[in-house]
Design a protein around this motif. Structure first.
Motif, mmCIF file in Angstrom:
data_model
loop_
_atom_site.group_PDB
_atom_site.id
_atom_site.type_symbol
_atom_site.label_atom_id
_atom_site.label_comp_id
_atom_site.label_asym_id
_atom_site.label_seq_id
_atom_site.Cartn_x
_atom_site.Cartn_y
_atom_site.Cartn_z
ATOM 1 N N MET A 194 0.610 -1.099 0.096
ATOM 2 C CA MET A 194 0.337 -0.119 0.183
ATOM 3 C C MET A 194 0.611 1.527 0.118
ATOM 4 S SD MET A 194 -3.292 -0.882 -0.227
ATOM 5 C CE MET A 194 -4.208 0.984 0.325
ATOM 6 N N ALA A 195 2.033 1.087 -0.060
ATOM 7 C CA ALA A 195 2.967 2.939 0.259
ATOM 8 C C ALA A 195 2.751 3.021 -0.787
ATOM 9 C CB ALA A 195 4.081 2.122 -0.527
ATOM 10 N N ALA A 196 2.962 2.978 -2.517
ATOM 11 C CA ALA A 196 2.796 3.815 -3.568
ATOM 12 C C ALA A 196 0.767 3.654 -3.524
ATOM 13 C CB ALA A 196 2.120 2.887 -4.358
ATOM 14 N N HIS A 197 -0.001 3.553 -3.224
ATOM 15 C CA HIS A 197 -0.870 4.774 -2.848
ATOM 16 C C HIS A 197 -1.126 5.765 -1.815
ATOM 17 C CE1 HIS A 197 -5.639 4.928 -1.808
ATOM 18 N NE2 HIS A 197 -5.149 4.830 -0.783
ATOM 19 N N HIS A 198 -0.963 5.271 -1.097
ATOM 20 C CA HIS A 198 -0.405 6.623 0.501
ATOM 21 C C HIS A 198 0.738 7.541 -0.032
ATOM 22 C CE1 HIS A 198 -2.310 4.569 3.817
ATOM 23 N NE2 HIS A 198 -2.248 3.172 3.657
ATOM 24 N N ARG A 199 1.464 7.435 -0.649
ATOM 25 C CA ARG A 199 2.507 8.337 -1.579
ATOM 26 C C ARG A 199 1.953 9.888 -1.930
ATOM 27 N NH1 ARG A 199 6.387 4.479 -1.864
ATOM 28 N NH2 ARG A 199 6.467 4.063 -3.796
ATOM 29 N N CYS A 200 0.803 8.801 -3.033
ATOM 30 C CA CYS A 200 -0.138 9.326 -4.046
ATOM 31 C C CYS A 200 -1.543 9.985 -3.306
ATOM 32 C CB CYS A 200 -0.833 8.593 -5.055
ATOM 33 S SG CYS A 200 0.511 7.373 -5.824
ATOM 34 N N ARG A 217 0.302 11.167 1.645
ATOM 35 C CA ARG A 217 0.325 10.134 3.089
ATOM 36 C C ARG A 217 1.474 9.158 3.542
ATOM 37 N NH1 ARG A 217 -5.365 9.555 2.394
ATOM 38 N NH2 ARG A 217 -4.920 7.141 2.405
ATOM 39 N N GLY A 218 2.897 9.646 2.594
ATOM 40 C CA GLY A 218 3.828 8.998 2.124
ATOM 41 C C GLY A 218 3.989 8.572 3.301
ATOM 42 N N ARG A 219 4.590 10.094 4.015
ATOM 43 C CA ARG A 219 5.605 10.036 5.309
ATOM 44 C C ARG A 219 5.022 8.878 6.383
ATOM 45 N NH1 ARG A 219 7.335 15.446 7.682
ATOM 46 N NH2 ARG A 219 6.026 14.485 9.451
ATOM 47 N N ALA A 247 4.787 4.821 9.652
ATOM 48 C CA ALA A 247 3.824 3.154 10.115
ATOM 49 C C ALA A 247 4.285 1.958 10.016
ATOM 50 C CB ALA A 247 2.565 3.586 10.341
ATOM 51 N N THR A 248 5.350 1.748 8.575
ATOM 52 C CA THR A 248 5.510 0.823 8.319
ATOM 53 C C THR A 248 6.556 0.484 9.343
ATOM 54 O OG1 THR A 248 4.189 1.147 6.160
ATOM 55 C CG2 THR A 248 6.806 -0.553 6.578
ATOM 56 N N ARG A 249 7.617 1.369 9.280
ATOM 57 C CA ARG A 249 8.874 1.492 10.594
ATOM 58 C C ARG A 249 7.901 0.547 11.900
ATOM 59 N NH1 ARG A 249 10.944 5.265 8.126
ATOM 60 N NH2 ARG A 249 9.952 7.070 9.909
ATOM 61 N N HIS A 250 7.500 1.642 12.095
ATOM 62 C CA HIS A 250 6.485 0.645 13.446
ATOM 63 C C HIS A 250 5.982 -0.912 13.631
ATOM 64 C CE1 HIS A 250 7.038 4.564 15.982
ATOM 65 N NE2 HIS A 250 6.641 5.017 14.550
ATOM 66 N N LEU A 251 5.656 -1.008 12.517
ATOM 67 C CA LEU A 251 5.583 -2.407 12.188
ATOM 68 C C LEU A 251 6.473 -3.367 12.284
ATOM 69 C CD1 LEU A 251 3.251 -4.518 12.205
ATOM 70 C CD2 LEU A 251 2.887 -3.601 9.764
ATOM 71 N N ARG A 252 7.415 -2.380 11.565
ATOM 72 C CA ARG A 252 8.904 -3.864 10.793
ATOM 73 C C ARG A 252 9.704 -3.890 12.817
ATOM 74 N NH1 ARG A 252 11.671 -6.101 7.462
ATOM 75 N NH2 ARG A 252 13.932 -6.431 7.634
#
Length: 192
Positions: A4-10, A13-15, A20-25
């Motif tokens: 979903m990264a590309a969708h959120h960047r578009c 909300r990319g940052r 959030a992805t870093r927190h999940l990782r």
């Protein structure tokens, strides 16, 4: 999260998505680490913790000119940790040295004597306790420091190759001192 990264960047909300992805990782790495500690996961020791710590430091460094990465000497060292397990133990410092080369400077912190905090696994989790530091051993780097200066820092060179140990919590860790660290910072006494 990753797809979903590309969708959120578009959507602008990319940052936020990247954070959030870093927190999940981090939760994923911590889960592996906790499973190993409990005996229910892959026996990889602190490898998960160290890899994540190095990734986080490199993420921060991408936005900053320099950072101070403060961790235990075992985790700062540039060389793998020697052990008898089935997997290699590559500390955060190893990963940072691989990524940054000579721009990664590992400075171990130690003392001649005093007290330290040590961690021990119990059925309830990780317990910390205060312990007296053991006397110096003949091949530990701490024997290179004499006098009563409040702080001594030594840049390491080949002449330090004879030293084979450095303090770690309430004991000594075997390490190729000259290759594992760039410098040693030593104080006469530590307290908890």
């Amino acid at each position: 999260m990753e797809c979903m990264a590309a969708h959120h960047r578009c959507e602008g909300r990319g940052r936020e998505h990247a954070e959030a992805t870093r927190h999940l990782r981090s939760a994923w790495h911590l889960d592996h680490f906790q499973r190993d500690l409990s005996g229910a996961g892959l026996s990889v020791g602190t490898a998960e913790l160290d890899r994540y710590a190095a990734e986080t430091a490199l993420d921060v460094l991408a936005a900053e000119r320099r950072i101070v990465f403060a961790m235990h000497n075992t985790h700062l060292r540039r060389t793998p940790v020697e052990h008898e397990g089935a997997f290699g133990l590559f500390p955060a410092g190893y990963h940072l040295a691989e990524a940054l080369g000579d721009d990664y400077v590992a400075i171990a912190a130690t003392s001649i004597g005093g007290r330290a905090v040590e961690g021990a696994l119990t059925p309830d989790g990780l317990e910390t306790r205060e312990v007296p530091l053991p006397p110096l051993e003949p091949d530990c780097i701490e024997t290179a420091f004499t006098g009563d200066a409040p702080l001594t820092i030594a840049a390491l060179g080949p002449e330090f190759g004879a030293y084979r140990k450095v303090r770690t919590e309430g004991d000594f860790m075997a390490a190729p001192i000259f290759r594992a660290f760039n410098a040693i910072a030593c104080v006469p006494t530590t307290t908890t």
